[in-house]
Design an enzyme around this catalytic site. Structure first.
Site, short mmCIF file in Angstrom:
data_model
loop_
_atom_site.label_atom_id
_atom_site.label_comp_id
_atom_site.label_asym_id
_atom_site.label_seq_id
_atom_site.Cartn_x
_atom_site.Cartn_y
_atom_site.Cartn_z
CD GLU A 1 1.88 5.65 3.01
OE1 GLU A 1 0.99 5.32 2.18
OE2 GLU A 1 2.22 4.93 3.98
CB THR B 1 -2.94 6.49 1.59
OG1 THR B 1 -3.89 6.61 0.53
CG2 THR B 1 -1.84 7.52 1.42
#
Length: 233
Positions: free
Chosen positions: A93, A30
């Site tokens: 992610e 992320t």
């Protein structure tokens, strides 16, 4: 369908229709200070980014975009002839602050949930292990994630990703131009040669990421181009 995997639904409006069948899984970090910040951004209509799943450091899996839709995670990217990577991939992610915010190893709890998630998706779509890649593999000039601390070995030993070759290592003695041709054949976008070499090293030789082609890089790439690359189990 998802054996023993639990999801928290956190729908994102950022998706559209796929133009290609799913043949890839792209792993990202992320790169934000917290999971909350990342989740907010991935669901913000203004940000125009999303992924199918987000795996928190404690192993919690958030489901953001349905798999049959095209999430917006890869951006301008290229892998093995595919240029609309978003259309052809499931994007995952992985919560980690990234290189700009105090990059750190990925916790065992996180890897412990990411691995069955990848395994289940890979199995369902019949994705080859060579198409389970990092964001830096598909966008070498722009991206570094999931980066050199990501434990690809843990995936490779379960045949969920290609291993770092340890057997049959032979130096083909390619000149640098020959190495770049081989790297392109393997799947990388080599337009920015140094970036492509750096991405290759980040993935297959994480302890020395210098963008320089050397004997070890040539040996690793040749082994990866052989029909059944072998690494330590």
């Amino acid at each position: 369908m998802h054996h023993g995997l639990h999801f928290i639904d956190a729908p994102s409006p950022n998706f559209d229709e796929r133009a290609l069948p799913v043949t890839m899984i792209v792993l990202h970090y992320t790169g934000m200070v917290s999971a909350e910040a990342a989740l907010a951004r991935l669901r913000d209509p203004e940000a125009k980014v999303s992924a199918h799943y987000l795996v928190d450091e404690d192993g919690t899996i958030h489901r953001l975009v349905p798999e049959d839709k095209r999430a917006w995670h890869a951006g301008r990217s290229h892998w093995r002839g595919i240029t609309d990577v978003n259309s052809a991939s499931i994007g995952i992610e992985i919560v980690n602050p990234g290189h700009d915010n105090g990059y750190r190893p990925f916790p065992a709890e996180q890897m412990g949930m990411l691995i069955p998630l990848v395994a289940e998706i890979k199995e369902r779509y019949g994705i080859t292990r060579g198409n389970v890649v990092g964001h830096s593999d598909v966008a070498p000039a722009r991206k570094q994630d999931p980066g050199e601390l990501f434990n690809w070995h843990a995936l490779a030993r379960l045949r969920l990703a290609l291993p770092r070759p340890t057997k049959n290592l032979v130096d083909p003695g390619w000149p640098d131009a020959g190495f770049m041709l081989a790297l392109e054949r393997f799947g990388y976008d080599v337009e920015d040669a140094e970036a492509a070499v750096t991405a290759f090293q980040r993935r297959f030789r994480p302890e020395l990421v210098d963008g320089e082609i050397d004997m070890e890089c040539r040996c690793l790439l040749l082994a990866l181009l052989l029909p059944k690359p072998q690494g330590d189990e």
